[in-house]
Design an enzyme around this catalytic site. Structure first.
Site, short mmCIF file in Angstrom:
data_model
loop_
_atom_site.label_atom_id
_atom_site.label_comp_id
_atom_site.label_asym_id
_atom_site.label_seq_id
_atom_site.Cartn_x
_atom_site.Cartn_y
_atom_site.Cartn_z
N HIS A 1 -22.51 -8.96 58.32
CA HIS A 1 -22.52 -7.70 57.59
C HIS A 1 -22.11 -7.89 56.14
CE1 HIS A 1 -18.22 -7.72 58.99
NE2 HIS A 1 -18.02 -7.31 57.75
N GLU B 1 -21.14 -2.58 56.44
CA GLU B 1 -19.83 -2.02 56.79
C GLU B 1 -19.36 -1.13 55.64
OE1 GLU B 1 -15.25 -3.53 56.68
OE2 GLU B 1 -16.68 -4.87 57.65
#
Length: 135
Positions: free
Chosen positions: A5, A56
């Site tokens: 991420h 994220e």
């Protein structure tokens, strides 16, 4: 190894979730509050975390705004119809900061949209665009 991420700190998590899910079409994959640390993590993406890289969004409860770092560049998303995608983003209130067109010193068609915190998201035309009339 694989990329899991990319993390962005956001000032207003709900506003950012609306942008990434409703305007850019990602799904909220998971979200968790950490009361002792006074922050929330929300993961969004186009596919399951076991198969794809995701974004994220980190919201620190006591911070409303961040200065964008000079070293930050952008997030890039591949799209099949860059003109249609930009029109759809604009119709949903997204801010197009660079209209679709060839990149400088190249032929790849790109555009840029800005998220609610000012982060740039590059859109890259993946395949040949549908014929566009010169209306």
């Amino acid at each position: 190894m694989r990329l899991l991420h990319t993390m962005l700190r956001v000032g207003d998590l709900e506003r950012s979730l609306v942008f990434y899910t409703e305007v850019l079409g990602m799904r909220l994959l998971r979200r968790k509050d950490y009361p002792t640390g006074r922050f929330t993590l929300a993961f969004v993406g186009y596919g399951d975390e076991s198969d794809t890289s995701v974004l994220e969004l980190t919201h620190n409860w006591d911070i409303e705004r961040y200065e964008l770092g000079e070293g930050y560049g952008h997030i890039a998303l591949g799209v099949d119809d860059i003109h249609g995608t930009c029109a759809a983003i604009a119709a949903k209130g997204g801010r197009i900061v660079r209209e679709p067109g060839p990149m400088k010193h190249g032929s790849t068609v790109i555009a840029f949209v800005e998220d609610p915190d000012g982060y740039k998201v590059e859109l890259i035309q993946l395949s040949s665009s549908p014929e566009r009339s010169a209306a």
